[in-house]
Design an enzyme around this catalytic site. Structure first.
Site, PDB file in Angstrom:
ATOM      1  N   LEU A 197       0.841  -1.197   0.000  1.00  0.00           N
ATOM      2  CA  LEU A 197       0.000   0.000   0.000  1.00  0.00           C
ATOM      3  C   LEU A 197       0.881   1.255   0.000  1.00  0.00           C
TER       4      LEU A 197
ATOM      5  N   GLU B 158       3.798   3.974  -0.439  1.00  0.00           N
ATOM      6  CA  GLU B 158       4.721   4.339  -1.519  1.00  0.00           C
ATOM      7  C   GLU B 158       5.778   5.294  -0.960  1.00  0.00           C
TER       8      GLU B 158
ATOM      9  N   THR C  45       6.743  -5.287   4.153  1.00  0.00           N
ATOM     10  CA  THR C  45       7.144  -6.464   4.926  1.00  0.00           C
ATOM     11  C   THR C  45       7.020  -7.714   4.052  1.00  0.00           C
TER      12      THR C  45
ATOM     13  N   CYS D 133      -8.435  -3.920   5.496  1.00  0.00           N
ATOM     14  CA  CYS D 133      -7.377  -4.897   5.838  1.00  0.00           C
ATOM     15  C   CYS D 133      -6.569  -4.380   7.033  1.00  0.00           C
TER      16      CYS D 133
ATOM     17  N   ARG E 174      -4.267  -4.062  12.558  1.00  0.00           N
ATOM     18  CA  ARG E 174      -4.135  -3.188  13.741  1.00  0.00           C
ATOM     19  C   ARG E 174      -4.687  -3.886  14.976  1.00  0.00           C
TER      20      ARG E 174
ATOM     21  N   GLY F 244      20.250   0.099  33.017  1.00  0.00           N
ATOM     22  CA  GLY F 244      21.486   0.884  32.958  1.00  0.00           C
ATOM     23  C   GLY F 244      22.265   0.566  31.688  1.00  0.00           C
TER      24      GLY F 244
ATOM     25  N   GLU G  54       1.172   0.818  10.124  1.00  0.00           N
ATOM     26  CA  GLU G  54      -0.260   0.590  10.366  1.00  0.00           C
ATOM     27  C   GLU G  54      -0.936   1.826  10.958  1.00  0.00           C
TER      28      GLU G  54
HETATM   29  P1  TGC Z   1     -11.264   8.495   4.255  1.00  0.00           P
HETATM   30  O1  TGC Z   1     -11.930   9.431   3.302  1.00  0.00           O
HETATM   31  O2  TGC Z   1     -11.328   8.784   5.717  1.00  0.00           O
HETATM   32  O3  TGC Z   1     -11.820   7.023   4.026  1.00  0.00           O
HETATM   33  C1  TGC Z   1     -11.981   6.438   2.732  1.00  0.00           C
HETATM   34  C2  TGC Z   1     -13.026   5.344   2.892  1.00  0.00           C
HETATM   35  O4  TGC Z   1     -12.512   4.331   3.781  1.00  0.00           O
HETATM   36  C3  TGC Z   1     -13.328   4.247   4.972  1.00  0.00           C
HETATM   37  N1  TGC Z   1     -12.400   4.038   6.098  1.00  0.00           N
HETATM   38  C4  TGC Z   1     -12.203   2.846   6.616  1.00  0.00           C
HETATM   39  N2  TGC Z   1     -12.770   1.669   6.343  1.00  0.00           N
HETATM   40  C5  TGC Z   1     -12.349   0.601   7.044  1.00  0.00           C
HETATM   41  N3  TGC Z   1     -11.398   0.700   7.990  1.00  0.00           N
HETATM   42  C6  TGC Z   1     -10.792   1.853   8.290  1.00  0.00           C
HETATM   43  N4  TGC Z   1      -9.850   1.916   9.211  1.00  0.00           N
HETATM   44  C7  TGC Z   1     -11.200   3.013   7.581  1.00  0.00           C
HETATM   45  N5  TGC Z   1     -10.822   4.310   7.603  1.00  0.00           N
HETATM   46  C8  TGC Z   1     -11.575   4.941   6.678  1.00  0.00           C
HETATM   47  C9  TGC Z   1     -14.089   5.546   5.023  1.00  0.00           C
HETATM   48  O5  TGC Z   1     -15.303   5.407   5.723  1.00  0.00           O
HETATM   49  C10 TGC Z   1     -14.315   5.828   3.546  1.00  0.00           C
HETATM   50  O6  TGC Z   1     -15.337   4.960   3.088  1.00  0.00           O
HETATM   51  P2  TGC Z   1     -16.331   5.409   1.906  1.00  0.00           P
HETATM   52  O7  TGC Z   1     -17.351   4.325   1.849  1.00  0.00           O
HETATM   53  O8  TGC Z   1     -16.869   6.740   2.346  1.00  0.00           O
HETATM   54  O9  TGC Z   1     -15.482   5.515   0.688  1.00  0.00           O
HETATM   55  O10 TGC Z   1      -9.774   8.309   3.765  1.00  0.00           O
HETATM   56  P3  TGC Z   1      -8.544   9.261   3.910  1.00  0.00           P
HETATM   57  O11 TGC Z   1      -7.793   9.183   2.628  1.00  0.00           O
HETATM   58  O12 TGC Z   1      -8.959  10.621   4.426  1.00  0.00           O
HETATM   59  O13 TGC Z   1      -7.661   8.476   5.005  1.00  0.00           O
HETATM   60  C11 TGC Z   1      -7.879   8.474   6.338  1.00  0.00           C
HETATM   61  C12 TGC Z   1      -6.644   7.909   7.075  1.00  0.00           C
HETATM   62  C13 TGC Z   1      -5.547   8.956   7.196  1.00  0.00           C
HETATM   63  C14 TGC Z   1      -7.137   7.523   8.477  1.00  0.00           C
HETATM   64  C15 TGC Z   1      -6.094   6.667   6.333  1.00  0.00           C
HETATM   65  O14 TGC Z   1      -5.537   7.012   5.128  1.00  0.00           O
HETATM   66  C16 TGC Z   1      -5.062   5.915   7.146  1.00  0.00           C
HETATM   67  O15 TGC Z   1      -5.400   5.042   7.934  1.00  0.00           O
HETATM   68  N6  TGC Z   1      -3.721   6.212   6.961  1.00  0.00           N
HETATM   69  C17 TGC Z   1      -2.663   5.445   7.561  1.00  0.00           C
HETATM   70  C18 TGC Z   1      -2.042   4.540   6.522  1.00  0.00           C
HETATM   71  C19 TGC Z   1      -1.582   3.221   7.086  1.00  0.00           C
HETATM   72  O16 TGC Z   1      -1.939   2.821   8.174  1.00  0.00           O
HETATM   73  N7  TGC Z   1      -0.816   2.491   6.293  1.00  0.00           N
HETATM   74  C20 TGC Z   1      -0.409   1.180   6.686  1.00  0.00           C
HETATM   75  C21 TGC Z   1       0.218   0.435   5.536  1.00  0.00           C
HETATM   76  S1  TGC Z   1       0.339  -1.329   5.781  1.00  0.00           S
HETATM   77  C22 TGC Z   1       1.459  -1.523   6.993  1.00  0.00           C
HETATM   78  O17 TGC Z   1       1.960  -0.618   7.583  1.00  0.00           O
HETATM   79  C23 TGC Z   1       1.799  -2.944   7.320  1.00  0.00           C
HETATM   80  S2  TGC Z   1       2.975  -3.064   8.554  1.00  0.00           S
HETATM   81  C24 TGC Z   1       3.207  -4.728   8.741  1.00  0.00           C
HETATM   82  C25 TGC Z   1       2.455  -5.295   9.909  1.00  0.00           C
HETATM   83  O18 TGC Z   1       1.216  -5.120  10.006  1.00  0.00           O
HETATM   84  O19 TGC Z   1       3.048  -5.927  10.771  1.00  0.00           O
HETATM   85  P1  FAD Z   2       4.772   9.949   6.828  1.00  0.00           P
HETATM   86  O1  FAD Z   2       3.373   9.696   6.402  1.00  0.00           O
HETATM   87  O2  FAD Z   2       5.641  10.742   5.927  1.00  0.00           O
HETATM   88  O3  FAD Z   2       4.743  10.639   8.264  1.00  0.00           O
HETATM   89  C1  FAD Z   2       5.888  11.275   8.831  1.00  0.00           C
HETATM   90  C2  FAD Z   2       5.450  11.961  10.118  1.00  0.00           C
HETATM   91  O4  FAD Z   2       4.470  12.961   9.814  1.00  0.00           O
HETATM   92  C3  FAD Z   2       4.810  10.998  11.122  1.00  0.00           C
HETATM   93  O5  FAD Z   2       5.186  11.358  12.424  1.00  0.00           O
HETATM   94  C4  FAD Z   2       3.312  11.250  10.942  1.00  0.00           C
HETATM   95  O6  FAD Z   2       2.551  10.974  12.131  1.00  0.00           O
HETATM   96  C5  FAD Z   2       3.310  12.738  10.610  1.00  0.00           C
HETATM   97  N1  FAD Z   2       2.121  13.104   9.836  1.00  0.00           N
HETATM   98  C6  FAD Z   2       1.776  12.707   8.586  1.00  0.00           C
HETATM   99  N2  FAD Z   2       0.591  13.214   8.238  1.00  0.00           N
HETATM  100  C7  FAD Z   2       0.178  13.941   9.302  1.00  0.00           C
HETATM  101  C8  FAD Z   2      -0.996  14.734   9.565  1.00  0.00           C
HETATM  102  N3  FAD Z   2      -1.990  14.844   8.682  1.00  0.00           N
HETATM  103  N4  FAD Z   2      -1.072  15.374  10.762  1.00  0.00           N
HETATM  104  C9  FAD Z   2      -0.108  15.236  11.699  1.00  0.00           C
HETATM  105  N5  FAD Z   2       1.011  14.516  11.504  1.00  0.00           N
HETATM  106  C10 FAD Z   2       1.147  13.890  10.318  1.00  0.00           C
HETATM  107  N6  FAD Z   2       3.485  -0.409   4.406  1.00  0.00           N
HETATM  108  C11 FAD Z   2       2.791  -1.291   3.631  1.00  0.00           C
HETATM  109  O7  FAD Z   2       1.996  -0.892   2.776  1.00  0.00           O
HETATM  110  N7  FAD Z   2       2.995  -2.642   3.768  1.00  0.00           N
HETATM  111  C12 FAD Z   2       3.863  -3.157   4.664  1.00  0.00           C
HETATM  112  O8  FAD Z   2       4.005  -4.388   4.772  1.00  0.00           O
HETATM  113  C13 FAD Z   2       4.607  -2.255   5.482  1.00  0.00           C
HETATM  114  N8  FAD Z   2       5.554  -2.740   6.351  1.00  0.00           N
HETATM  115  C14 FAD Z   2       6.381  -1.851   6.998  1.00  0.00           C
HETATM  116  C15 FAD Z   2       7.476  -2.348   7.720  1.00  0.00           C
HETATM  117  C16 FAD Z   2       8.350  -1.452   8.334  1.00  0.00           C
HETATM  118  C17 FAD Z   2       9.559  -1.975   9.042  1.00  0.00           C
HETATM  119  C18 FAD Z   2       8.097  -0.056   8.275  1.00  0.00           C
HETATM  120  C19 FAD Z   2       9.007   0.930   8.979  1.00  0.00           C
HETATM  121  C20 FAD Z   2       7.017   0.439   7.569  1.00  0.00           C
HETATM  122  C21 FAD Z   2       6.160  -0.453   6.903  1.00  0.00           C
HETATM  123  N9  FAD Z   2       5.109   0.013   6.089  1.00  0.00           N
HETATM  124  C22 FAD Z   2       4.379  -0.863   5.317  1.00  0.00           C
HETATM  125  C23 FAD Z   2       4.934   1.451   5.874  1.00  0.00           C
HETATM  126  C24 FAD Z   2       4.179   2.158   6.994  1.00  0.00           C
HETATM  127  O9  FAD Z   2       2.820   1.855   6.968  1.00  0.00           O
HETATM  128  C25 FAD Z   2       4.409   3.678   6.845  1.00  0.00           C
HETATM  129  O10 FAD Z   2       5.759   3.914   7.210  1.00  0.00           O
HETATM  130  C26 FAD Z   2       3.464   4.488   7.699  1.00  0.00           C
HETATM  131  O11 FAD Z   2       2.150   4.413   7.191  1.00  0.00           O
HETATM  132  C27 FAD Z   2       3.895   5.965   7.799  1.00  0.00           C
HETATM  133  O12 FAD Z   2       4.193   6.483   6.554  1.00  0.00           O
HETATM  134  P2  FAD Z   2       5.584   7.282   6.291  1.00  0.00           P
HETATM  135  O13 FAD Z   2       6.679   6.444   6.826  1.00  0.00           O
HETATM  136  O14 FAD Z   2       5.608   7.657   4.860  1.00  0.00           O
HETATM  137  O15 FAD Z   2       5.495   8.554   7.200  1.00  0.00           O
END
Ligand code: TGC
Ligand code: FAD
Length: 392
Positions: free
Chosen positions: A135, A137, A168, A242, A247, A344, A368
């Site tokens: 997801l 980039e 990951t 997902c 989470r 320490g 996440e």
């Molecule tokens: P927004 O306009 O708020 O929402 C778009 C549509 O999605 C719905 N929605 C959700 N649905 C299910 N679960 C959620 N948590 C949802 N959050 C929002 C929402 O109701 C809407 O639906 P619809 O029907 O109206 O279209 O979207 P936004 O672009 O303003 O984004 C909101 C925000 C910032 C909370 C979202 O982009 C976000 O969660 N950002 C964080 C990105 C993130 O967590 N990336 C993780 C990548 S994967 C990863 O890190 C794997 S690590 C490996 C491991 O897990 O160990």
């Molecule tokens: P940024 O989005 O650039 O954020 C930088 C800082 O700015 C953060 O402190 C953030 O809180 C702050 N910030 C950003 N926007 C705002 C706002 N609107 N208001 C206030 N503060 C803000 N992603 C996947 O898709 N799949 C994976 O399997 C996956 N695995 C990962 C494994 C590792 C080891 C790591 C480190 C990351 C992984 N990720 C994965 C990516 C991860 O989900 C992102 O790093 C995370 O979503 C944050 O994005 P970023 O690093 O680009 O930080």
């Protein structure tokens, strides 16, 4: 639920079913036997223990909450306890299971075709195939809605172009769940390793999650058959859905890390002697630190148990998952920091687990959804005013 049973002051163990206790204990024994003795070495040498994946499959640690294709169909609390026990050892191991289960098997089961499910679910569940989830980039982490990766139609095929970062399992995956922009909005695709135009590059030099593979995925006019599309996944809410699953597991896992660092700090404080022949545990400032950790872990446990009940009832809101991820990861990160302090100088060497957990929790706090992004999710829930992208 601490590994030292005498510390379960609230008898939280009694809130678990026999099956949940059995899953927790089986996972704990396997982790103690097969991971704990080796984890410092793996992390130090940036080694992911790929040889254990089949064992994880045999132990039903992969796809545990699902019941299709002979998977165990555990309830959500039992699944949470698996995450807790794995992360007691290392966040990288829990991450592997989270990604495989919540970010790869979940979307295939939820939105895949029958062919996708028949092909991938049995292999992923047995640990005979590995998945990853693309997801993020390079320029779009917290804001995946800005992604540039694009899939366009070419006859019946799709042409996928773009880059994913920080993925990951990326370079060891047999199949990648990739999210892309299309003329019909955001869609998900299954991209098999070896597909021409698809390559990976590992991120090296990580101080965190060193026992886990993290990669960049590159798609250069990568041609995919029409069957690569996940037919049921439409819009950003699909990948965000997902993330909810993953989470959920992280909120449990972070407590496992907190328990590990708390127990290490308690043991150390009781044996480390300074000033007048008494252990440092006899000093009130050290006791205050231990009391803080203990209290926060108990509160975190009650939070995830209730979250598990709501999940099984089908009434768990994604904002509630954000609360638990944010809180418990903060607790895990703070417990690791305090435990490091109590150790320490010994706290910085790999003879003790605390620095590794502390470094891992930096990632867990970022991926996440960062701590602050979950703050904004809560802010939007409370006020009805989303402030992710404030006006100029
Ligand atoms: P927004 O306009 O708020 O929402 C778009 C549509 O999605 C719905 N929605 C959700 N649905 C299910 N679960 C959620 N948590 C949802 N959050 C929002 C929402 O109701 C809407 O639906 P619809 O029907 O109206 O279209 O979207 P936004 O672009 O303003 O984004 C909101 C925000 C910032 C909370 C979202 O982009 C976000 O969660 N950002 C964080 C990105 C993130 O967590 N990336 C993780 C990548 S994967 C990863 O890190 C794997 S690590 C490996 C491991 O897990 O160990
Ligand atoms: P940024 O989005 O650039 O954020 C930088 C800082 O700015 C953060 O402190 C953030 O809180 C702050 N910030 C950003 N926007 C705002 C706002 N609107 N208001 C206030 N503060 C803000 N992603 C996947 O898709 N799949 C994976 O399997 C996956 N695995 C990962 C494994 C590792 C080891 C790591 C480190 C990351 C992984 N990720 C994965 C990516 C991860 O989900 C992102 O790093 C995370 O979503 C944050 O994005 P970023 O690093 O680009 O930080």
């Amino acid at each position: 639920m601490f590994s030292q049973h005498t510390l379960d002051l609230y008898d939280i163990d009694a809130l678990l079913t026999d099956e949940q206790r059995m899953v927790r204990n089986t996972t704990r024994s396997w982790v103690d036997d097969r991971i704990m003795p080796f984890i410092e070495d793996w992390a130090w040498n940036e080694k992911f223990p790929r040889e254990l994946i089949n064992e994880m499959g045999r132990l039903d640690l992969l796809g545990a909450p699902y019941s299709e294709y002979g998977l165990p169909g555990l309830d959500s609390i039992a699944y949470g306890l698996i995450n807790q026990e794995l992360e007691r050892a290392d966040s990288g191991l829990r991450s592997f299971v989270s990604v495989q289960t919540s970010l790869v098997m979940y979307p295939i089961l939820q939105w895949g075709s029958q062919e996708h499910k028949d092909r991938w679910i049995p292999l992923l569940g047995r640990g005979e195939a590995i998945g990853c989830f693309g997801l993020t980039e390079p320029d779009f982490g917290s804001n995946p809605g800005g992604m540039r990766t694009r899939a366009r139609r070419d006859g019946d095929d799709w042409i996928l172009s773009g880059e994913k970062a920080w993925i990951t399992n990326g370079s060891i995956a047999d199949v990648a769940v990739v999210w892309a922009r299309t003329d019909d909005g955001f869609r998900g695709f299954l991209v098999e390793s070896g597909t021409p135009g698809f390559s990976t590059v590992d991120h090296h030099g990580k101080y965190s999650l060193r026992a886990s593979v993290t990669s960049q995925l590159v798609f250069e006019d990568c041609r995919l058959p029409s069957t690569a599309l996940l037919p049921g996944a439409t819009g950003l809410k699909s990948p965000l859905g997902c993330l909810n699953q993953a989470r959920y597991g992280i909120a449990w896992g972070a407590l496992g890390s907190a328990m590990a660092t708390f127990e290490a700090a308690l043991d150390y404080a009781k044996t480390r002697v300074q000033f007048g022949g008494k252990p440092i545990a006899a000093h009130q400032l050290v006791q205050e630190k231990l009391a803080w950790m203990f209290e926060e872990i108990i509160k975190g446990q009650l939070l995830v148990l209730r979250m598990g009940q709501l999940k099984d009832q089908g009434t768990l809101r994604h904002e509630a998952v954000s609360v638990a991820k944010r809180n418990n990861v903060r607790v895990g990160r703070e417990c690791a920091r305090i435990a490091r302090e109590i150790h320490g100088a010994n706290g910085i060497v790999n003879e003790y687990p605390v620095m590794r957990h502390l470094m891992n929790m930096e990632t867990v706090s970022t991926y996440e959804g960062t701590h602050d992004i979950h703050t904004l999710v809560m802010g939007a829930f409370l006020t009805g005013i989303p402030s992710f992208d404030p006006p100029d």
